[in-house]
Design a protein around this motif. Structure first.
Motif, short mmCIF file in Angstrom:
data_model
loop_
_atom_site.label_atom_id
_atom_site.label_comp_id
_atom_site.label_asym_id
_atom_site.label_seq_id
_atom_site.Cartn_x
_atom_site.Cartn_y
_atom_site.Cartn_z
N HIS A 40 0.82 -1.22 0.00
CA HIS A 40 0.00 0.00 0.00
C HIS A 40 0.85 1.26 0.00
CE1 HIS A 40 -3.95 -1.93 0.74
NE2 HIS A 40 -3.22 -2.86 1.32
N LYS A 56 -3.54 0.66 5.76
CA LYS A 56 -3.72 0.45 4.33
C LYS A 56 -4.59 1.54 3.74
CE LYS A 56 -5.66 -3.46 5.53
NZ LYS A 56 -6.31 -4.79 5.48
N SER A 57 -4.68 1.55 2.42
CA SER A 57 -5.53 2.51 1.72
C SER A 57 -6.44 1.74 0.76
CB SER A 57 -4.66 3.51 0.94
OG SER A 57 -4.00 2.86 -0.13
N ASP A 58 -7.24 2.47 0.00
CA ASP A 58 -8.14 1.83 -0.95
C ASP A 58 -7.41 1.31 -2.18
OD1 ASP A 58 -10.32 2.35 0.67
OD2 ASP A 58 -10.77 4.27 -0.29
N ILE A 59 -6.19 1.77 -2.38
CA ILE A 59 -5.41 1.38 -3.55
C ILE A 59 -4.18 0.61 -3.10
CG2 ILE A 59 -4.07 3.53 -3.62
CD1 ILE A 59 -5.40 1.89 -6.77
N ASN A 60 -3.89 -0.46 -3.79
CA ASN A 60 -2.67 -1.23 -3.51
C ASN A 60 -1.90 -1.41 -4.81
OD1 ASN A 60 -3.49 -3.87 -4.80
ND2 ASN A 60 -5.12 -3.69 -3.26
N LYS A 119 -3.60 -3.66 -7.52
CA LYS A 119 -4.82 -3.02 -8.00
C LYS A 119 -4.51 -1.82 -8.88
CE LYS A 119 -9.27 -1.26 -6.29
NZ LYS A 119 -9.31 -0.03 -7.11
N HIS A 120 -3.46 -1.09 -8.54
CA HIS A 120 -3.08 0.08 -9.33
C HIS A 120 -2.76 -0.33 -10.76
CE1 HIS A 120 -1.83 4.10 -10.12
NE2 HIS A 120 -0.53 3.83 -10.19
N ASP A 180 -6.11 -1.48 -12.42
CA ASP A 180 -6.98 -0.35 -12.76
C ASP A 180 -6.50 0.39 -13.99
OD1 ASP A 180 -8.55 -0.98 -10.59
OD2 ASP A 180 -7.82 0.66 -9.32
N SER A 190 -8.49 -7.73 -4.48
CA SER A 190 -8.54 -6.65 -5.47
C SER A 190 -7.21 -6.43 -6.18
CB SER A 190 -8.95 -5.33 -4.79
OG SER A 190 -7.95 -4.90 -3.87
N SER A 209 -2.40 8.54 -2.15
CA SER A 209 -2.32 7.78 -0.90
C SER A 209 -0.91 7.27 -0.60
CB SER A 209 -3.28 6.58 -0.96
OG SER A 209 -2.92 5.71 -2.03
#
Length: 433
Positions: free
Chosen positions: A55, A61-65, A68-69, A72, A103, A345
């Motif tokens: 993260h 942690k955050s909504d983005i890892n 996932k980055h 996305d 995710s 983040s």
């Protein structure tokens, strides 16, 4: 390509100066990339460290890892083996996901193995037990599992790390025409230290030299700085020869893992992708093997915090750097190398400037956490614990951290300066003192 080993201290690799351990594949990768001599983890055991670098957050942690980055942004993202925390050996034996974050991945693959139950020569070294019997072996959640080695007759193809390398090679061939983020997590040298017999053979325990010690070494280390497992209270302290056998098992596990790294990198070469693929090799944290009489991890001393980090990226120089960097820096580095935006983040800093010029600096110190905080500059190491106690070491004159200067005459000003620097670093990242 993100390759991570488990419980691997930097100092044990050939490219970091170990004269004994045979790590030709990691050493070759280092020669074709940038070797970071002063890379540090943030968490001091598997779960917080892996959450932190995935993260790019010092804590939480955050909504983005990281995975996932890439997903996305249209990339294929896959995990093979242990990336987020898994119980070793529990999740490895069961073939389960551990604390994986779904995710992150387009696909994910677990690599199972028998671990301590592998038929062969089993040893539980702090109990001085040596047997080939499969009965009563220390395994999942058992209190002596940290001191287990198994050497056996075989080619290693039944081991989780071999399986992970095989799957990674298959995915490289399958996705060679696509942009991919492939994370490969090897579990060795994490206990139990299991490897084919030929990986033990180069390291006979009789030839192992144990880490140097000094009298009353622990007298100036505060209670919060003492490791959970210490030779003075654990039975391993009664068996000096078995302490040497621990090093043999660790070396064997590292050498076996190194061979799997070589297989994955070779697959990139065979697919014609080496010149268009960034490769990162690192570990989640280091490990104690008797330094200060300490064993394992989960403390703030150098053997735990310092990790190997090699980045081989197309178009950049090869070499070595002494710049202080952190594992939280991997996320923004890979983002920039891939031409992706760096999320707000993210708390790490891109290491691309250092890849371009090994003399460059992106930060003044590394921050780590366990019962307090560690601040590691290029020369000084401050550990400040929650109960107010502290350790301070001059890493230039005392790299083994034998003499705590926190209360020594003449160091009050340096302690105060580093204390302020630590407070500012915590404040800048929204962390509690």
């Amino acid at each position: 390509m993100f390759i991570i080993s488990d419980d691997l201290k930097a100092s044990v690799l050939g490219c970091y100066g170990d004269p004994h351990c045979k790590t030709p594949h990691i050493d070759a990768l280092a020669r074709r990339g940038m070797l970071f001599r002063h890379a540090y983890c943030q968490g001091t055991w598997c779960a917080p460290s892996r959450e932190s670098f995935m993260h790019s957050r010092y804590e939480g942690k955050s909504d983005i890892n990281l995975g996932k980055h890439f997903r996305d942004n249209g990339w294929y993202s896959a995990r093979v083996g242990k990336i987020y925390h898994m119980r070793v050996p529990g999740d490895i034996i069961d073939g389960t996901d551990g604390l994986d974050v779904a995710s992150s991945w387009t696909e994910k693959f677990n690599s199972s193995g028998l671990e301590a139950h592998t038929p062969g020569d089993y040893a539980c070294l702090n109990q001085n037990i040596f047997t080939t019997s499969l009965e009563n072996r220390e395994s999942t959640k058992m209190k002596h599992r940290m001191f287990v080695t198994v050497q056996y007759d075989g080619d290693g193809s039944d081991q989780p790390d071999h399986k992970s390398a095989t799957k990674a090679c298959e995915l490289i061939a399958e996705h060679k025409d696509d942009p991919f983020f492939l994370a490969v997590g090897f579990v060795r040298p994490h206990y139990p230290m299991v490897a084919p017999r030929q990986y033990f053979a180069p390291y006979p325990w009789q030839q192992i030299e144990l880490p140097a010690t000094v009298d009353d070494d622990l007298a100036d280390i505060p209670k919060q700085g003492i490791a959970n497992t210490v030779s003075t209270t654990n039975a391993i302290g009664k068996y000096p020869d078995n302490q040497k056998r621990m090093w043999t098992g660790y070396y064997a596990s590292v050498a076996f893992m190194d061979r799997q790294v070589g297989r994955v990198v070779d697959a990139l070469d065979q697919a014609g992708l080496r010149d268009s693929t960034a490769i990162v090799f690192t570990s989640d944290h280091g490990y104690h093997l008797g330094e200060h009489g300490f064993w394992q991890k989960s403390n703030l001393h150098e053997e735990v915090l310092r990790v190997p980090l090699v980045i081989s990226a197309p178009g950049f120089k090869t070499g070595e750097t002494d710049s202080v960097v952190e594992l939280v820096d991997i996320f923004p580095t890979l983002s920039q190398l891939a031409g992706l935006p760096i999320p707000d983040s993210v708390q790490g800093k891109s290491l691309v400037p250092i890849l371009a010029d090994p003399r460059a600096k992106v930060k003044d110190a590394a921050l780590s956490f366990h019962k307090g905080h560690s601040l590691r500059t290029d020369r000084w190491h401050l550990m400040r614990y929650k109960d107010g106690s502290a350790e301070l070491y001059d890493m230039k004159s005392d790299p083994a951290e034998f003499t705590n200067l926190a209360g020594a005459p003449g160091y009050a000003a340096k302690l105060k300066q580093l204390d302020r620097q630590l407070d500012k670093t915590l404040e800048a990242n929204g962390l509690n003192k």
